[in-house]
Enzyme design. Sequence first.
Site, mmCIF file in Angstrom:
data_model
loop_
_atom_site.group_PDB
_atom_site.id
_atom_site.type_symbol
_atom_site.label_atom_id
_atom_site.label_comp_id
_atom_site.label_asym_id
_atom_site.label_seq_id
_atom_site.Cartn_x
_atom_site.Cartn_y
_atom_site.Cartn_z
ATOM 1 N N GLY A 84 0.838 -1.197 0.000
ATOM 2 C CA GLY A 84 0.000 0.000 0.000
ATOM 3 C C GLY A 84 0.867 1.239 0.000
ATOM 4 O O GLY A 84 2.012 1.209 0.463
ATOM 5 N N HIS A 140 -2.274 7.940 6.749
ATOM 6 C CA HIS A 140 -1.244 8.737 6.070
ATOM 7 C C HIS A 140 -1.844 10.016 5.481
ATOM 8 O O HIS A 140 -1.219 11.073 5.512
ATOM 9 C CB HIS A 140 -0.609 7.946 4.916
ATOM 10 C CG HIS A 140 0.548 7.089 5.319
ATOM 11 N ND1 HIS A 140 1.673 7.590 5.929
ATOM 12 C CD2 HIS A 140 0.771 5.753 5.176
ATOM 13 C CE1 HIS A 140 2.538 6.600 6.138
ATOM 14 N NE2 HIS A 140 2.011 5.473 5.704
HETATM 15 ZN ZN LIG Z 1 2.812 3.587 5.901
#
Ligand SMILES: [Zn+2]
Length: 185
Positions: A46, A140
């Site tokens: 990811g 994030h």
């Molecule tokens: Zn990360």
Amino acid sequence: MAVRDILILPDKRLRLKSEPVKAVDRSLRKLVDDMFETMYAAPGIGLAAIQIGVPQRVVTMDLAKKDEPKAPQVFINPEVVWKADERATYEEGCLSIPEYYEEVTRPSAVRVQYLDLAGTPHEIEATGLLATCLQHEIDHTNGVLFIDYISKLKRDMVMKKFKKAAKLGTGKPLSEDKEPSHHIG
Ligand SMILES: [Zn+2]
């Protein structure tokens, strides 16, 4: 397409809150192409756009195992709209905190709304690794890192090591003597 540099702790840009994508256009598709190339090269499962320095709410993911065909997934403006009360613990890692792994406990299932590359809205209910990975990557986009969930003592130790490595210019302060079980991203 191009492999882009991944921001490494303690890069302050990792703490930025990313902006929503306004238009699903050619420049966005170019960004997504670069994100996939960077993620596969790392390798990771990811990646959020801010990890290559672009503060936009875009996440790429591929949870296929090594012997399975590629299964690329794109989440534009992903948002958690529901979290399960039940918790699950996974060992997480992050491409921006290389070679550091720690168990993190999160909701075991989430519902996420997002747009695809055609700009079409979707809502999915995710469990297992997908639930963990989505929460890690959506964090994030909000400037949150998985080390924010571990003890302050451990976090301080990691920050210290990465600050020292950044000073020395090595970027990878920790030697790894075991195979990573979850290279999340
Ligand atoms: Zn990360």
